[in-house]
Design an enzyme around this catalytic site. Structure first.
Site, PDB file in Angstrom:
ATOM      1  N   LYS A  56       0.844  -1.203   0.000  1.00 53.95           N
ATOM      2  CA  LYS A  56       0.000   0.000   0.000  1.00 53.95           C
ATOM      3  C   LYS A  56       0.878   1.252   0.000  1.00 53.95           C
ATOM      4  CE  LYS A  56      -3.451   2.349   2.807  1.00 53.95           C
ATOM      5  NZ  LYS A  56      -4.409   2.280   3.911  1.00 53.95           N
TER       6      LYS A  56
ATOM      7  N   HIS B  69      -4.779 -33.194  17.600  1.00 56.92           N
ATOM      8  CA  HIS B  69      -3.643 -34.010  18.046  1.00 56.92           C
ATOM      9  C   HIS B  69      -2.500 -33.137  18.542  1.00 56.92           C
ATOM     10  CE1 HIS B  69      -5.421 -37.748  16.576  1.00 56.92           C
ATOM     11  NE2 HIS B  69      -5.990 -36.960  15.671  1.00 56.92           N
TER      12      HIS B  69
ATOM     13  N   LYS C 155       9.456  -0.764  14.509  1.00 56.10           N
ATOM     14  CA  LYS C 155      10.006  -0.428  13.185  1.00 56.10           C
ATOM     15  C   LYS C 155      11.128   0.590  13.327  1.00 56.10           C
ATOM     16  CE  LYS C 155       5.896  -0.692  10.189  1.00 56.10           C
ATOM     17  NZ  LYS C 155       4.979   0.119   9.382  1.00 56.10           N
TER      18      LYS C 155
ATOM     19  N   GLU D 296      -4.749  -6.687  14.874  1.00 56.01           N
ATOM     20  CA  GLU D 296      -4.240  -5.367  14.490  1.00 56.01           C
ATOM     21  C   GLU D 296      -5.371  -4.337  14.567  1.00 56.01           C
ATOM     22  OE1 GLU D 296      -2.459  -4.341  10.458  1.00 56.01           O
ATOM     23  OE2 GLU D 296      -0.600  -4.693  11.531  1.00 56.01           O
TER      24      GLU D 296
ATOM     25  N   GLY E 281      -4.779  -1.898   5.134  1.00 54.49           N
ATOM     26  CA  GLY E 281      -3.960  -3.026   4.665  1.00 54.49           C
ATOM     27  C   GLY E 281      -4.623  -4.366   4.936  1.00 54.49           C
ATOM     28  N   ARG E 282      -5.157  -4.544   6.149  1.00 55.59           N
ATOM     29  CA  ARG E 282      -5.746  -5.841   6.508  1.00 55.59           C
ATOM     30  C   ARG E 282      -7.140  -6.030   5.924  1.00 55.59           C
ATOM     31  NH1 ARG E 282      -4.670  -2.500  10.568  1.00 55.59           N
ATOM     32  NH2 ARG E 282      -6.309  -1.668  11.899  1.00 55.59           N
TER      33      ARG E 282
ATOM     34  N   GLU F 259      10.552  -4.448   4.670  1.00 54.79           N
ATOM     35  CA  GLU F 259      10.657  -5.845   4.229  1.00 54.79           C
ATOM     36  C   GLU F 259      10.370  -5.970   2.739  1.00 54.79           C
ATOM     37  OE1 GLU F 259       9.005  -4.696   6.830  1.00 54.79           O
ATOM     38  OE2 GLU F 259       9.153  -6.047   8.557  1.00 54.79           O
TER      39      GLU F 259
HETATM   40  O1  F6P Z   1       2.373  -3.859   9.976  1.00 53.46           O
HETATM   41  C1  F6P Z   1       1.743  -2.673   9.684  1.00 53.46           C
HETATM   42  C2  F6P Z   1       1.239  -2.625   8.287  1.00 53.46           C
HETATM   43  O2  F6P Z   1       0.995  -1.294   8.000  1.00 53.46           O
HETATM   44  C3  F6P Z   1      -0.015  -3.449   8.039  1.00 53.46           C
HETATM   45  O3  F6P Z   1      -1.166  -2.843   8.512  1.00 53.46           O
HETATM   46  C4  F6P Z   1       0.041  -3.591   6.563  1.00 53.46           C
HETATM   47  O4  F6P Z   1      -0.853  -4.547   6.095  1.00 53.46           O
HETATM   48  C5  F6P Z   1       1.501  -3.954   6.392  1.00 53.46           C
HETATM   49  O5  F6P Z   1       2.169  -3.130   7.329  1.00 53.46           O
HETATM   50  C6  F6P Z   1       2.066  -3.793   5.011  1.00 53.46           C
HETATM   51  O6  F6P Z   1       1.995  -2.462   4.591  1.00 53.46           O
HETATM   52  P1  F6P Z   1       2.198  -2.072   3.081  1.00 53.46           P
HETATM   53  O7  F6P Z   1       1.144  -2.721   2.276  1.00 53.46           O
HETATM   54  O8  F6P Z   1       2.117  -0.576   3.052  1.00 53.46           O
HETATM   55  O9  F6P Z   1       3.570  -2.547   2.647  1.00 53.46           O
END
Ligand code: F6P
Length: 549
Positions: free
Chosen positions: A208, A385, A513, A354, A268-269, A214
């Site tokens: 987003k 199990h 972060k 979240e 995002g979620r 990452e």
């Molecule tokens: O971990 C926080 C967060 O903002 C989530 O809410 C989101 O889904 C994720 O990081 C990834 O964010 P992006 O899509 O901006 O890379």
């Protein structure tokens, strides 16, 4: 304006009194005395059936829970969300994932912008692109059709597409495989790159913000890997982006024409319904993706229009409030009895934790009652199990959600009936338990002597009265899956309204972060050691020493 504290609400107090009186009432007895308990406490909506009869509740409990929902203005908050009001106060954003699955004819403007038109323009773009990949018309750098899709993203840009691709794998295109890389741990990307051929691989960079460490690190590494055998000119056939951040996407080297946009009013979620679902549309086809959206829309319509008493998300949410705030249950376990839903509990973790893992109200006041529980689980029968022992005989009350599918999509004889038998047996066992008297009778019938019997009785006794919901669907179709996810989205929304939190921000992920960025600079030697506590200082020193060795 500061809202009245939840714990001071008259209905909340009435629920506490009610809990003190009947909170431990035995469901076994209720089932025996109420032959119509299942028909009273179950309902159908949007292709799903919810059986909530195996819960510690009676009609008064439900009446009070619904009164609480009304008192906390669930209906007005729901309508505000659907209307596009900026209910995400800390970020001043509307919350409109529901608009992503609304029909083309829906009229909805945000800040003067016709967002339905925007949504459908991107859906059309996804439609065209997914058909090109699936038909083989979109070719890689040496003219071969794409065989592998690598989605690089994390959080909502990963959990949703991966879970849905797995859930709908029975409908996957035979030539295509989807891979998902999320972790900054290079083992994740390296393992996928070792499997794919750059000439037939498409990377979807899904973020987003297009700034997440990452994702950007993995995207840059994937790009470098690709350029070891391809040229800059080839990138356009192998890298596309899904984002709200056009400048960052083009800065990365992806053409604007290869970007699938979405908007800041999609959390995002909650983004699986947007172009973040591109890997799904490619894998199972756009028609199935549209069915997935339509299923969610059916649940939206149900949530908007059904009276609270017959409203599936509201019921699920308020039963959850009953356990969280009155029984003190701090976790909820989810058990899908379908291997293709293996990632569902993990998906729900982000959605729920979240969203409602908050300790202040939307107006910044400390909460007066506990908020979001821990969500966890695994597929049945595997969980049986592993950790079901604790669910049956451990010291905590952990409500369960069972999810089962009546018809399998495989043809192996016998399996499905055994799977369903296990699902139904578990909820029965949780509810009934097994009394000491029953255990003793069993052991005596097996011929054990009195001493051996009495030694075993406490171990073999099940307290029972452990609550569960069961969700059933006919088949794991895209539409039913869409409805299931939307059901949980709205459950989380309703609970957030009751607790008075902002379910749509996630400031809790920020501190780690920022600190990680500082420590990464120290680990790489780009900055001198900083002031930390003795534990963190020692850990950094050990990692530095290992790097030097
Ligand atoms: O971990 C926080 C967060 O903002 C989530 O809410 C989101 O889904 C994720 O990081 C990834 O964010 P992006 O899509 O901006 O890379």
């Amino acid at each position: 304006m500061t809202k009245k504290r939840l714990a001071d609400s008259p209905t909340f107090r009435q629920l506490q009194t009610h809990f003190d009186a009947v909170g431990d009432a035995a469901m076994r007895t209720q089932f025996a005395s109420e032959p119509d308990r299942y028909s009273r406490y179950s309902l159908h909506a949007a292709g799903l059936m919810l059986d909530y009869s195996k819960n510690r509740l009676n009609q008064t409990t439900l009446d009070l829970l619904m009164a609480l929902a009304r008192e906390q203005q669930v209906e007005a908050r729901r309508d505000a969300m659907f209307a596009g009001e900026k209910i995400n106060l800390t970020e001043q954003r509307a919350v409109l994932h529901t608009a992503l699955r609304a029909p083309r004819s829906t009229a909805l403007c945000v800040d003067g912008q016709d967002i339905t038109a925007d949504v459908h323009a991107v859906l059309d773009q996804m439609h065209g692109f997914s058909e090109q990949i699936r038909s083989g018309n979109w070719v890689g750098r040496d003219g071969q059709a794409i065989t592998d899709i690598v989605n690089i993203g994390i959080g909502g840009s990963y959990l949703g597409p991966k879970m849905v691709c797995q859930a709908l794998r029975a409908q996957a295109h035979a030539r295509l495989s989807c891979h998902f890389v999320s972790n900054v741990d290079g083992h994740d990307l390296a393992a996928v790159l070792a499997k794919v051929n750059p000439a037939t691989t498409l990377f979807i960079i899904a973020s987003k913000t297009f700034t997440t460490t990452e994702t950007m690190m993995n995207a840059h590494s994937a790009r470098s890997w690709f350029l070891q055998s391809g040229t800059e000119a080839d990138l356009a056939r192998h890298f596309v982006a899904v984002s709200t951040n056009l400048p960052a996407v083009t800065g990365f080297g992806i053409d604007a024409a290869n970007m699938f946009p979405f908007w800041d009013w999609v959390g995002g979620r909650y983004s699986i319904w947007s172009a973040i679902g591109l890997s799904v549309a490619v894998l199972v086809g756009f028609a199935a993706f549209r069915e997935f959206l339509d299923g969610a829309h059916r649940m939206d319509q149900h949530f908007r229009t059904a009276p609270l008493e017959q409203n599936m998300p509201v019921l699920l949410a308020m039963i959850g409030i009953w356990y969280r705030n009155f029984h003190g249950a701090s976790s909820v376990s989810v058990a899908p009895y379908h291997q293709d839903l293996a990632l569902f509990a993990g998906y729900l973790q982000q959605l729920d934790m979240e969203s409602n893992g908050k300790r202040v109200t939307a107006s910044g006041q400390p909460l007066s009652a506990a908020s979001g529980p821990v969500i966890w689980g695994d597929t049945g029968t595997n969980g049986q199990h592993a950790y079901f022992q604790l669910l049956h005989q451990g010291s905590d009350l952990i409500p369960m959600d069972f999810i089962a599918v009546l018809n399998a999509s495989h043809t192996l004889p016998g399996h499905h009936a055994v799977l369903l038998a296990n699902c139904f047996a578990q909820s029965e066992a949780f509810m009934r338990g097994k009394t000491a008297v029953e255990v003793r009778a069993d052991l005596q019938a097996q011929g054990l002597d009195a001493a051996a019997t009495e030694a075993l009785v406490p171990h073999k006794t099940f307290p029972g009265n452990r609550p569960s919901n069961t969700l059933l669907m006919d088949a794991l179709t895209p539409a039913n899956l869409g409805a299931l996810i939307a059901l949980y989205e709205h459950k989380v929304f309703v609970q957030g309204v009751i607790w008075g939190v902002n379910s749509f921000d996630q400031w809790g992920v920020e501190l780690g972060k920022v600190l990680a960025q500082a420590i990464a600079r120290e680990l790489s030697g780009k900055s001198a050691p900083q002031q930390h506590d003795s534990s963190t200082t020692a850990l950094i020193a050990l990692a530095r020493a290992a790097q030097m060795a």
